[in-house]
Design an enzyme around this catalytic site. Sequence first.
Site, PDB file in Angstrom:
ATOM      1  N   LYS A   1     -16.105   9.456 -13.847  1.00 30.25           N
ATOM      2  CA  LYS A   1     -14.855  10.195 -13.670  1.00 30.25           C
ATOM      3  C   LYS A   1     -14.369  10.073 -12.237  1.00 30.25           C
ATOM      4  O   LYS A   1     -15.045  10.531 -11.318  1.00 30.25           O
ATOM      5  CB  LYS A   1     -15.052  11.684 -13.981  1.00 30.25           C
ATOM      6  CG  LYS A   1     -13.732  12.445 -13.953  1.00 30.25           C
ATOM      7  CD  LYS A   1     -13.925  13.941 -13.948  1.00 30.25           C
ATOM      8  CE  LYS A   1     -13.625  14.582 -12.624  1.00 30.25           C
ATOM      9  NZ  LYS A   1     -12.277  14.349 -12.116  1.00 30.25           N
TER      10      LYS A   1
ATOM     11  N   GLU B   1     -23.698  13.479  -2.562  1.00 29.14           N
ATOM     12  CA  GLU B   1     -23.122  13.120  -1.255  1.00 29.14           C
ATOM     13  C   GLU B   1     -21.999  14.104  -0.987  1.00 29.14           C
ATOM     14  O   GLU B   1     -20.965  14.045  -1.652  1.00 29.14           O
ATOM     15  CB  GLU B   1     -22.574  11.682  -1.289  1.00 29.14           C
ATOM     16  CG  GLU B   1     -23.597  10.621  -1.610  1.00 29.14           C
ATOM     17  CD  GLU B   1     -24.674  10.497  -0.554  1.00 29.14           C
ATOM     18  OE1 GLU B   1     -24.422  10.875   0.605  1.00 29.14           O
ATOM     19  OE2 GLU B   1     -25.769  10.045  -0.890  1.00 29.14           O
TER      20      GLU B   1
ATOM     21  N   GLU C   1     -15.441  22.475   7.102  1.00 30.71           N
ATOM     22  CA  GLU C   1     -14.843  21.156   6.931  1.00 30.71           C
ATOM     23  C   GLU C   1     -13.348  21.298   6.661  1.00 30.71           C
ATOM     24  O   GLU C   1     -12.944  22.017   5.750  1.00 30.71           O
ATOM     25  CB  GLU C   1     -15.514  20.440   5.748  1.00 30.71           C
ATOM     26  CG  GLU C   1     -15.037  19.019   5.590  1.00 30.71           C
ATOM     27  CD  GLU C   1     -15.641  18.320   4.383  1.00 30.71           C
ATOM     28  OE1 GLU C   1     -15.723  18.930   3.303  1.00 30.71           O
ATOM     29  OE2 GLU C   1     -16.027  17.144   4.523  1.00 30.71           O
TER      30      GLU C   1
ATOM     31  N   CYS D   1     -15.270  11.100   4.909  1.00 32.24           N
ATOM     32  CA  CYS D   1     -16.378  12.037   5.124  1.00 32.24           C
ATOM     33  C   CYS D   1     -17.117  11.734   6.428  1.00 32.24           C
ATOM     34  O   CYS D   1     -17.832  12.585   6.941  1.00 32.24           O
ATOM     35  CB  CYS D   1     -17.339  11.984   3.942  1.00 32.24           C
ATOM     36  SG  CYS D   1     -17.868  10.317   3.554  1.00 32.24           S
TER      37      CYS D   1
END
Length: 480
Positions: free
Chosen positions: A173, A248, A384, A282
């Site tokens: 997905k 991750e 973040e 990232c």
Amino acid sequence: MEKLSNFINGQYVAPSSGRYLDNYEPATGQVYSLIPDSDAQDVEQAVLAAEAAFPAWSTMGIEGRAAILRKLSEGIEANMEAFVAAESKDNGKPLSLAQHVDIPRAVSNFHFFATAIEHFASESHQMEGVGLNYTTRKPIGVVGCISPWNLPLYLFSWKIAPALAAGNCVVAKPSEVTPYTAYMLGKIAKEAGLPDGVLNILHGTGPNVGDAIVKHPKIKAISFTGGTKTGEYIAQTAGPMFKKLSLELGGKNPNIIFADCDFKDALSTTIRSSFANQGQICLCGSRIFIERPIYEQFKEAFVAAMAKNKVSFPTDPEAKMGAVVSKPHMEKILSYIELAKEEGGTILCGGKRKILDGAHAEGYYIEPTIIEGLHYTCRTNQEEIFGPVVTITPFDTEEEALTMANSTQYGLAATVWTSDLKRAHRVADQVQAGIVWVNAWLVRDLRTPFGGVKASGVGREGGWEALRFFTEAKNVFIKY
Ligand code: NDP
């Protein structure tokens, strides 16, 4: 309006619910296609197809699988222009970035793992006078791959390629926000000769289709890249089912710049490591720590360079930065800029949405933003943001730089700038991160382990690590 389809059992099919979701073009803020709003029923169909395809695929032999994956890689390369245009339109990134980074890397991912599987070996351990152990590595079966929107085909293929190379069948997905290049991949896979059912690509939301993949009892491993909160939920759900998990997750990477660095190199690379892909990588360094003797000089040059860091629509050849991926994400980033002000930060440049002319007036553009004057423990420096927003902070000693660098819950990547070799080794050793670059950023060798520590994830991707993840080890002992 174009309607995308799921790719199940080698066919493009409509979602069983018949429902579709809007797919926005970030550059204009307009809906430009519709994507399947898939659910557990579609996952069930995909799993049945994958299960049926598994015996033949897993026993085809590595030469056969490698040859098909090489053709798949060549198929993307042959359609480079179409993939580049689709990725840029779907994500908002400058065309040049999709052309130089995203799509070439998707080509490399399939090519790399096609070759890697041919060189992958398992161990044997001899016990002298007693017997011999040998270890086999078999594919797991049906595996789930879930990827985010920031590097859509790049990260999608980073999971799918090793999973397929190792002999698994995949239910995958992509992010609902950037489905297009994953949609295109089905056709390329079919043309490359990938047997029906080996790769199934489903579109839709995380809570509907992503969750159904994670919960499906026949999907034995989940490789996930995305936010830490989602990763936590997936771990809670899949953990009790004893699924193999590779997570991750998010980051808040430090970029530590010592006064003895190569100033020009540190500056030009920091511009990229701060704002490439609108800061939505990232591995971007969003907390920049600068040794005090060069702090003012670096700050001035960094801020001045932003005048040349043109934010524009993705097809503008001069664009250095494009649109951020979605309206909610743009609003999140802008809310963090407001938070930074409330926390006492000074906006040195940017700090606002940028409104372009004409067709792009509703697009999601944010000026590159540099903030100073914040304590390293404040929320702006701990959470973040994942956008074109960085903070700069001076430091006096190596210890202080490390304390600040290691202060977040995250530990994905770190960058260190120094010409002192001993210090480079010391800091690289002590900084809490899974990936460290010294005097460089984003130099990637696909053989190296990739992943983070602390809340940045569990497990590693890349090279043998990925092939180990996508196989089960079995040890056999034979007595002499
Ligand atoms: P999300 O965690 O929101 O989503 C990632 C993927 O998971 C999407 O496909 C999403 O679908 C899906 N998803 C969401 N909820 C669920 C659920 N309950 N069950 C299963 N799947 C679900 O991340 P973003 O897409 O916003 O990506 C940005 C994040 O990814 C950042 O935190 C970034 O740091 C991280 N990232 C980490 C990398 C690494 O290597 N460590 C590399 C790149 C990004 P949907 O899109 O429909 O919500």
